[in-house]
Write an enzyme that holds these catalytic residues in place. Structure first.
Site: not given
Length: 331
Positions: A233, A257, A262, A294
């Site tokens: 996260r 990632d 985001e 992600h």
């Protein structure tokens, strides 16, 4: 019953429609659930959401007013849902407690190796027929130390990969994993893990206690040539502090990632728009940083499991059953 699914990627759509066929109709939308899109759900008792949908109190109030009673989240994480508000409104919510841990673990390892071996820079050069090796030197992982923060199912899968590469294993978690112990992992303090690890990977959930777990002090405690990977996260890492350290020339590589801001960016095409997020814009300029959108979980195996579990959560709700996936029980 028609179920409304928000934030569905094009690859997911046929999988969702195939899974729900014969059970319920499902209408897939590529838009994410926000305050602006919440009215679309009016008249739908059940909706399905992704982790980048925002389910704060205003969205939940709009959903409840429109007749929505059940939220089927297509992810393990649920920090995007205000569960207290959902409970007060008499709504139930369920998540996917488990899916393939290998999808995320393998991607996290791939990120680490990509920044270590300068894969993106090398690929970009060769497209321009530049075949120099300058600036592409990496390091062997064998014999070096990996620090795994969070040794649950995903952390264990990552540990097995690192063990296969011959790395020394350090772990930090609130509870030890016997399987990781058997692989030779030594559980140590977070401070020691940060100080001694050549590669640090994060596999813990985002909650108040883990917000900015990797803050300015933690970053300063890491080796100057360490590799940091976050596929869990975005909020686990203080991005502004990370940028400050990168500007000082620290770290062999950083593979992300996820990103703490985001929402409203990832899973969307922003290529024709001005970049408003100055921190992200600065972050992606560093040659030793690789940011992906992600996608660690995004394998056919994992997404299939997520969809199957989401269907089962819906079927449990309509049958009045309750499983371990329920976050807020049916009132």
């Amino acid at each position: 019953m028609e179920i409304l699914a928000f934030g569905v990627q094009s690859d997911e759509r046929p999988l969702i429609q195939r899974a729900f066929a014969g059970h319920h109709d499902v209408r897939c939308l590529d838009v994410f659930l926000t305050e602006d899109t919440a009215p679309i759900a009016a008249g739908h008792e059940i909706i399905s959401t992704s982790v980048n949908c925002g389910l704060g109190h205003r969205v939940l109030q709009t959903l409840a007013a429109g007749g929505t009673q059940m939220i089927a989240q297509r992810s393990t994480g649920f920090n995007n849902i205000d569960l207290d508000v959902a409970e007060r409104l008499g709504m139930t919510a369920a998540r996917v407690s488990y899916y393939s841990p290998y999808s995320v673990a393998e991607f996290a390892w791939t990120l680490g190796m990509a920044v270590n071996r300068r894969i993106v820079r090398a690929a970009t050069r060769t497209r321009d027929f530049d075949f120099r090796l300058d600036g592409l030197m990496g390091r062997d992982m064998r014999g070096r130390t990996v620090g795994v923060i969070g040794t649950g199912k995903i952390g264990e899968a990552f540990t097995r990969i690192a063990h296969g590469f011959g790395m020394s294993l350090l772990g930090w978690d609130v509870a030890e994993n016997p399987a990781c112990r058997e692989l030779g992992m030594e559980y140590v303090s977070k401070e020691r893990l940060l100080a001694e690890s050549d590669l640090i990977t994060l596999h813990v959930p985002l909650m108040p206690a883990t917000q900015h777990l990797i803050d300015a002090a933690a970053l300063r405690a890491m080796k100057d040539d360490a590799i940091l990977v976050n596929s869990s996260r975005g909020g686990l890492v203080d991005t502004a502090a990370l940028v400050s350290e990168l500007r000082e020339g620290r770290f062999t590589g950083v593979g992300l990632d996820v990103y703490e801001a985001e929402a409203g960016l990832f899973f969307l095409d922003k290529s024709m728009e001005a970049v408003e997020d100055d921190t992200l814009a600065r972050l992606v300029t560093f040659p030793n940083v690789l940011v992906t959108s992600h996608q660690a979980y995004y394998t056919l195996d994992a997404v299939g499991q997520i969809i199957d579990t989401t269907l089962n959560n819906v079927l449990d709700y309509t049958a009045g059953r309750r499983s371990e996936n329920v976050l807020v029980p049916r009132s």
